[in-house]
Design an enzyme around this catalytic site. Structure first.
Site, PDB file in Angstrom:
ATOM      1  N   VAL A  99       0.858  -1.180   0.000  1.00 34.52           N
ATOM      2  CA  VAL A  99       0.000   0.000   0.000  1.00 34.52           C
ATOM      3  C   VAL A  99       0.893   1.228   0.000  1.00 34.52           C
ATOM      4  O   VAL A  99       1.906   1.277   0.709  1.00 34.52           O
ATOM      5  CB  VAL A  99      -0.927   0.035   1.237  1.00 34.52           C
ATOM      6  N   CYS A 100       0.538   2.213  -0.805  1.00 34.77           N
ATOM      7  CA  CYS A 100       1.243   3.490  -0.848  1.00 34.77           C
ATOM      8  C   CYS A 100       2.734   3.240  -1.148  1.00 34.77           C
ATOM      9  O   CYS A 100       3.075   2.448  -2.012  1.00 34.77           O
ATOM     10  CB  CYS A 100       1.022   4.240   0.464  1.00 34.77           C
ATOM     11  N   THR A 101       3.630   3.875  -0.406  1.00 34.06           N
ATOM     12  CA  THR A 101       5.058   3.736  -0.710  1.00 34.06           C
ATOM     13  C   THR A 101       5.644   2.407  -0.240  1.00 34.06           C
ATOM     14  O   THR A 101       6.846   2.180  -0.393  1.00 34.06           O
ATOM     15  CB  THR A 101       5.862   4.898  -0.110  1.00 34.06           C
ATOM     16  N   THR A 119       1.936   3.344  -6.604  1.00 33.80           N
ATOM     17  CA  THR A 119       2.373   3.824  -5.303  1.00 33.80           C
ATOM     18  C   THR A 119       1.701   5.176  -5.090  1.00 33.80           C
ATOM     19  O   THR A 119       0.842   5.581  -5.886  1.00 33.80           O
ATOM     20  CB  THR A 119       3.913   3.939  -5.249  1.00 33.80           C
ATOM     21  N   ALA A 149      -2.326   2.344  -4.530  1.00 36.56           N
ATOM     22  CA  ALA A 149      -1.833   3.714  -4.541  1.00 36.56           C
ATOM     23  C   ALA A 149      -1.829   4.273  -3.112  1.00 36.56           C
ATOM     24  O   ALA A 149      -1.588   3.537  -2.168  1.00 36.56           O
ATOM     25  CB  ALA A 149      -2.675   4.557  -5.494  1.00 36.56           C
TER      26      ALA A 149
END
Length: 211
Positions: A99-101, A119, A149
């Site tokens: 998830v995300c970075t 990301t 993202a």
């Protein structure tokens, strides 16, 4: 089925808790928070801690791996303990996700080279530096690799994965039970929709500076 959610200092809470809330609804699933050392791990706001009940060494073969992001991810890009564990568990995992970075950590471990991935929108260029093919889609499947993202998209990723594992009806039941029915007060949830001034303000303050 064992689901391992990675924790590290200064992770973003919703990156971990969003997927947790959804994925623990998979029938027969055991969800564990893991870290280099067992014990509380503090989030990026320095105000909330989740408890890692297992160390990396104690979770050698999870079926699903979830890697959150957060400011602390920057400090883990060369962390051999974490990166070597990701490489080892990826060899036998059914699904390797982020998830995300958190996807930058998968990329730093060499797991996303040549793969489509996403990301946080501020970090897409950094993802490309590790050989991945970045996309601004909210949830991206490439084989067994599933990347989401920014932050809130971890819930979408979790629901999509539940559907792939336990069927659409079960995923919809979890969505209804959690009453996940987003109706945000603003239509500014992506750089394509947000006012340009807001986008530039966040770019200027981002830790992901242009190369």
């Amino acid at each position: 089925m064992q689901i391992a959610i990675v924790l590290f200092d200064r992770f973003t809470a919703l990156d971990a808790v969003g997927p947790y809330q959804v994925l623990c609804g998979i029938p027969g699933a055991e969800t564990v928070f893991v870290a280099e050392q067992a014990g509380p791990v503090v989030d990026n706001e320095d105000s909330l801690a989740l408890v890692a009940r297992r160390t990396f060494a104690e979770v050698p073969r999870p079926d699903i791996v979830v890697v959150p992001g957060g400011p602390g991810q920057n400090d883990r890009m060369t962390d051999d303990t974490l990166l070597n564990w990701l490489r080892a568990v990826d060899a036998t995992s059914t699904w390797t996700t982020s998830v995300c970075t958190g996807s930058l950590l998968l990329a730093a471990a060499g797991l996303l080279r040549g793969r489509r991935a996403t990301t946080h929108w501020l970090a897409l260029d950094t993802l490309a530096e590790y050989g991945a093919t970045p996309t601004s889609e909210r949830v991206v499947f490439d084989g067994k690799y599933v990347t989401a993202a920014g932050v809130s998209s971890g819930i979408d990723m979790g629901l999509t994965l539940v559907g792939a594992i336990a069927g659409d009806e079960h995923a919809m039941a979890i969505q209804l039970l959690t009453e996940y029915d987003p109706q945000p007060p603003y239509d500014a949830g992506s750089p394509a929709k947000a006012p340009a001034a807001v986008v530039e303000k966040l770019r200027d303050a981002s830790r992901f500076l242009p190369s």
